[in-house]
Design an enzyme around this catalytic site. Sequence first.
Site, PDB file in Angstrom:
ATOM      1  CD  GLU A   1     -15.239  -8.528   5.145  1.00 40.12           C
ATOM      2  OE1 GLU A   1     -16.011  -9.505   5.122  1.00 40.12           O
ATOM      3  OE2 GLU A   1     -14.009  -8.633   4.959  1.00 40.12           O
TER       4      GLU A   1
ATOM      5  CG  ASP B   1     -17.913  -2.171  -0.564  1.00 36.00           C
ATOM      6  OD1 ASP B   1     -16.665  -2.229  -0.636  1.00 36.00           O
ATOM      7  OD2 ASP B   1     -18.565  -1.182  -0.950  1.00 36.00           O
TER       8      ASP B   1
ATOM      9  CG  ASP C   1      -2.238   0.763   0.958  1.00 37.22           C
ATOM     10  OD1 ASP C   1      -2.177   1.961   0.620  1.00 37.22           O
ATOM     11  OD2 ASP C   1      -3.315   0.156   1.070  1.00 37.22           O
TER      12      ASP C   1
ATOM     13  CG  ASN D   1       3.254   5.155  -5.906  1.00 35.67           C
ATOM     14  OD1 ASN D   1       4.407   5.266  -5.471  1.00 35.67           O
ATOM     15  ND2 ASN D   1       2.358   6.114  -5.830  1.00 35.67           N
TER      16      ASN D   1
ATOM     17  CG  ASP E   1     -11.653   3.923  -5.159  1.00 34.42           C
ATOM     18  OD1 ASP E   1     -12.585   3.759  -5.970  1.00 34.42           O
ATOM     19  OD2 ASP E   1     -11.393   5.013  -4.631  1.00 34.42           O
TER      20      ASP E   1
ATOM     21  CE  LYS F   1     -16.466  10.736 -11.132  1.00 34.48           C
ATOM     22  NZ  LYS F   1     -16.115  12.117 -10.716  1.00 34.48           N
TER      23      LYS F   1
END
Length: 246
Positions: free
Chosen positions: A202, A159, A76, A103, A125, A129
Amino acid sequence: MGKNKLAKFSEMATFDHVIQAPYNKVDQKDHELKGRWKQDFFKNENPLVVELGCGKGEYSVSLAEYFPNKNFIGVDIKGSRMWKGAKQVAERGLKNVGFIRTNIEIIGAFFGANEVDEIWLTFPDPQMKKHTKRLTSTSFMNRYKQFLNPEGTIHLKTDSNFQYQYTLAMAKENSFPILAETDDLYASPLLSEVLSIQTFYEKQWRERGLPIKYLAFQLRSDKPLREPDVEIEKDPYRSFGRSARE
């Protein structure tokens, strides 16, 4: 940067199980441990599992405790979040888990051909878009193909119905072998101790009554990858910095 974050970054710098190499440090050069994580970092030949977008590191740490004969690396860019998992590893004396702060776009600089045996994507995420930013897009699959064992597995927990449906369509479009799929994990016979591990996010989603989706597939294809030509309804909710439906 606040004092709390500064303290976390200072402590992270003392952990020998944490590699800090964001884009501006790697500068498009391969990391010295590329192809040598088992030999030089973990000092064994056990299977290597990578969690991309590991957040606070809950999954990497819990998996390492479940599977002492596997090696785990959480990746991360958010060091202040990663600190929690890195701190737990130090406190619990775990030797089979490490972290890379970098990254994910340059993940290919860290792992060699066939070096990784599994990839976990836990609540990324959905990037509704722009598909090239999705961790399950073909642009990222092409990155993963450079280092994931052809028999290896990619696990997605999310989710986001948008992310789940998109990833399922992408896998089918490219004829990837699908090993497991469910749009409601906690009502599914697929649920296990490992899949019951819950990240910070979560728990938040479940408290809101959102069903958790799970997909597992193999990244096996000798042909150029194709994006799915499908229209998928965007998620209607907004939370934790995610964009709502336009």
